[in-house]
Design a protein around this motif. Structure first.
Motif, mmCIF file in Angstrom:
data_model
loop_
_atom_site.group_PDB
_atom_site.id
_atom_site.type_symbol
_atom_site.label_atom_id
_atom_site.label_comp_id
_atom_site.label_asym_id
_atom_site.label_seq_id
_atom_site.Cartn_x
_atom_site.Cartn_y
_atom_site.Cartn_z
ATOM 1 N N SER A 135 0.829 -1.208 0.000
ATOM 2 C CA SER A 135 0.000 0.000 0.000
ATOM 3 C C SER A 135 0.865 1.261 0.000
ATOM 4 N N ASP A 136 1.920 1.264 0.800
ATOM 5 C CA ASP A 136 2.829 2.414 0.838
ATOM 6 C C ASP A 136 3.433 2.675 -0.538
ATOM 7 N N TYR A 137 3.867 1.616 -1.211
ATOM 8 C CA TYR A 137 4.476 1.776 -2.533
ATOM 9 C C TYR A 137 3.459 2.300 -3.542
ATOM 10 N N LEU A 138 2.226 1.792 -3.488
ATOM 11 C CA LEU A 138 1.188 2.259 -4.398
ATOM 12 C C LEU A 138 0.883 3.740 -4.173
ATOM 13 N N ARG A 139 0.799 4.151 -2.933
ATOM 14 C CA ARG A 139 0.511 5.555 -2.639
ATOM 15 C C ARG A 139 1.657 6.461 -3.075
ATOM 16 N N GLN A 140 2.891 5.985 -2.928
ATOM 17 C CA GLN A 140 4.035 6.751 -3.438
ATOM 18 C C GLN A 140 3.931 6.918 -4.945
ATOM 19 N N ALA A 141 3.570 5.837 -5.631
ATOM 20 C CA ALA A 141 3.457 5.881 -7.090
ATOM 21 C C ALA A 141 2.385 6.872 -7.521
ATOM 22 N N LEU A 142 1.270 6.904 -6.812
ATOM 23 C CA LEU A 142 0.208 7.853 -7.130
ATOM 24 C C LEU A 142 0.667 9.285 -6.867
ATOM 25 N N HIS A 143 1.301 9.480 -5.726
ATOM 26 C CA HIS A 143 1.783 10.808 -5.356
ATOM 27 C C HIS A 143 2.804 11.336 -6.359
ATOM 28 N N ASP A 144 3.655 10.446 -6.876
ATOM 29 C CA ASP A 144 4.715 10.859 -7.797
ATOM 30 C C ASP A 144 4.253 10.915 -9.249
ATOM 31 N N GLY A 145 2.991 10.621 -9.494
ATOM 32 C CA GLY A 145 2.458 10.710 -10.842
ATOM 33 C C GLY A 145 2.698 9.489 -11.707
ATOM 34 N N GLU A 146 3.167 8.396 -11.111
ATOM 35 C CA GLU A 146 3.361 7.175 -11.891
ATOM 36 C C GLU A 146 2.029 6.491 -12.202
ATOM 37 N N LEU A 147 1.041 6.734 -11.363
ATOM 38 C CA LEU A 147 -0.294 6.188 -11.565
ATOM 39 C C LEU A 147 -1.260 7.336 -11.846
ATOM 40 N N HIS A 148 -2.195 7.117 -12.759
ATOM 41 C CA HIS A 148 -3.214 8.120 -13.055
ATOM 42 C C HIS A 148 -4.329 8.074 -12.032
ATOM 43 N N THR A 149 -4.563 6.901 -11.489
ATOM 44 C CA THR A 149 -5.635 6.696 -10.527
ATOM 45 C C THR A 149 -5.271 5.484 -9.686
ATOM 46 N N LEU A 150 -5.959 5.326 -8.571
ATOM 47 C CA LEU A 150 -5.664 4.182 -7.711
ATOM 48 C C LEU A 150 -6.901 3.738 -6.969
ATOM 49 N N ASP A 151 -7.396 2.562 -7.300
ATOM 50 C CA ASP A 151 -8.371 1.861 -6.467
ATOM 51 C C ASP A 151 -7.520 0.946 -5.583
ATOM 52 N N GLU A 152 -7.165 1.446 -4.412
ATOM 53 C CA GLU A 152 -6.152 0.785 -3.604
ATOM 54 C C GLU A 152 -6.550 -0.636 -3.213
ATOM 55 N N ALA A 153 -7.772 -0.813 -2.763
ATOM 56 C CA ALA A 153 -8.207 -2.152 -2.333
ATOM 57 C C ALA A 153 -8.147 -3.138 -3.495
ATOM 58 N N ALA A 154 -8.626 -2.715 -4.671
ATOM 59 C CA ALA A 154 -8.615 -3.598 -5.832
ATOM 60 C C ALA A 154 -7.183 -3.911 -6.260
ATOM 61 N N ALA A 155 -6.307 -2.904 -6.231
ATOM 62 C CA ALA A 155 -4.911 -3.113 -6.623
ATOM 63 C C ALA A 155 -4.220 -4.082 -5.671
ATOM 64 N N LEU A 156 -4.469 -3.933 -4.379
ATOM 65 C CA LEU A 156 -3.861 -4.828 -3.394
ATOM 66 C C LEU A 156 -4.382 -6.254 -3.551
ATOM 67 N N ASP A 157 -5.671 -6.388 -3.853
ATOM 68 C CA ASP A 157 -6.227 -7.723 -4.065
ATOM 69 C C ASP A 157 -5.597 -8.376 -5.301
ATOM 70 N N ARG A 158 -5.436 -7.619 -6.378
ATOM 71 C CA ARG A 158 -4.833 -8.163 -7.598
ATOM 72 C C ARG A 158 -3.383 -8.565 -7.347
ATOM 73 N N LEU A 159 -2.665 -7.746 -6.609
ATOM 74 C CA LEU A 159 -1.282 -8.082 -6.274
ATOM 75 C C LEU A 159 -1.225 -9.358 -5.433
ATOM 76 N N SER A 160 -2.106 -9.461 -4.436
ATOM 77 C CA SER A 160 -2.105 -10.629 -3.558
ATOM 78 C C SER A 160 -2.418 -11.903 -4.331
ATOM 79 N N VAL A 161 -3.446 -11.837 -5.181
ATOM 80 C CA VAL A 161 -3.824 -13.013 -5.957
ATOM 81 C C VAL A 161 -2.694 -13.441 -6.886
ATOM 82 N N THR A 162 -2.042 -12.466 -7.520
ATOM 83 C CA THR A 162 -0.935 -12.776 -8.430
ATOM 84 C C THR A 162 0.243 -13.374 -7.676
ATOM 85 N N ILE A 163 0.651 -12.739 -6.596
ATOM 86 C CA ILE A 163 1.822 -13.186 -5.848
ATOM 87 C C ILE A 163 1.589 -14.571 -5.239
ATOM 88 N N TYR A 164 0.477 -14.732 -4.524
ATOM 89 C CA TYR A 164 0.255 -16.004 -3.846
ATOM 90 C C TYR A 164 -0.091 -17.108 -4.843
#
Length: 212
Positions: A135-164
């Motif tokens: 979550s910290d990394y995603l928020r940094q990316a949004l703050h720095d303009g690397e992301l146009h938008t962020l649905d944080e919960a959905a992004a974290l779920d996608r990351l978790s499903v992919t990783i595990y």
């Protein structure tokens, strides 16, 4: 203080020994007798460090988790945002021998956690810490303009499903999920996050306010 340090060091050494045995021969081979023998201790000596096998299980799970976090901290040092998140993801999946060994140990612990409330609590604690870091990394990316938008919960779920998912499938089907393939899948997911656009064309800032 020295005695306390030595005691903790011995506990970590025994956890590392248990991890090696499980990776080589499976959970059933990691008996207290076998662990003591492999570590060079007399039978029964482990009782000085662990009350029972369940306590050693939890210590071994913590050892694997702390080793993973150490790798992330080391390899992501100086990085932020999506670059740090990429390192985080790669350190979580079994794309080399060290991480593959860790995965072969973690998977049977997950099964055991289904019937061990204390081990399940260790897993939940680790999962929350990992999710918070991502979550910290995603928020940094949004703050720095690397992301146009962020649905944080959905992004974290996608990351978790992919990783595990990769953690399990790449161990069970290594021919189909090579190291290169695992990394490609991670990069593909990060690229999808990078190019996601908010509904209606309104971008959300890290503070939650519209940016137009």
């Amino acid at each position: 203080m020295t005695a306390r340090i030595d005691h903790d060091k011995r506990r970590r050494e025994l956890a590392a020994t248990m991890m090696t045995i499980i990776a080589e021969s499976g959970m059933e081979s990691a008996t207290m007798r076998q662990i003591a023998q492999r570590a060079g201790y007399a039978n029964g000596a482990l009782a000085h460090y662990f009350r029972d096998k369940n306590e050693l299980n939890r210590e071994t799970f913590r050892y694997i988790f702390s080793s993973t976090m150490h790798r992330i901290d080391t390899n992501a040092a100086g990085l932020t945002g999506l670059a740090a998140l990429r390192v985080f993801c790669i350190e979580m999946v079994p794309c080399d021998d060290i991480k593959r060994e860790g995965a072969r140990v973690v998977i049977p612990f997950w099964q055991r956690a289904l019937h061990d409330d204390q081990l399940a609590a260790e897993f939940q604690s680790a999962f929350r810490q990992l999710r918070h870091r991502a979550s910290d990394y995603l928020r940094q990316a949004l703050h720095d303009g690397e992301l146009h938008t962020l649905d944080e919960a959905a992004a974290l779920d996608r990351l978790s499903v992919t990783i595990y998912g990769l953690l399990v499938l790449a161990v069970l089907s290594p021919a189909e999920l090579s190291a290169d393939r695992q990394i490609w899948l991670i990069d593909d997911l990060l690229d999808a996050l990078r190019h996601a656009r908010p509904a209606g064309g309104t971008t959300t800032s890290a503070s939650g306010s519209p940016r137009g």
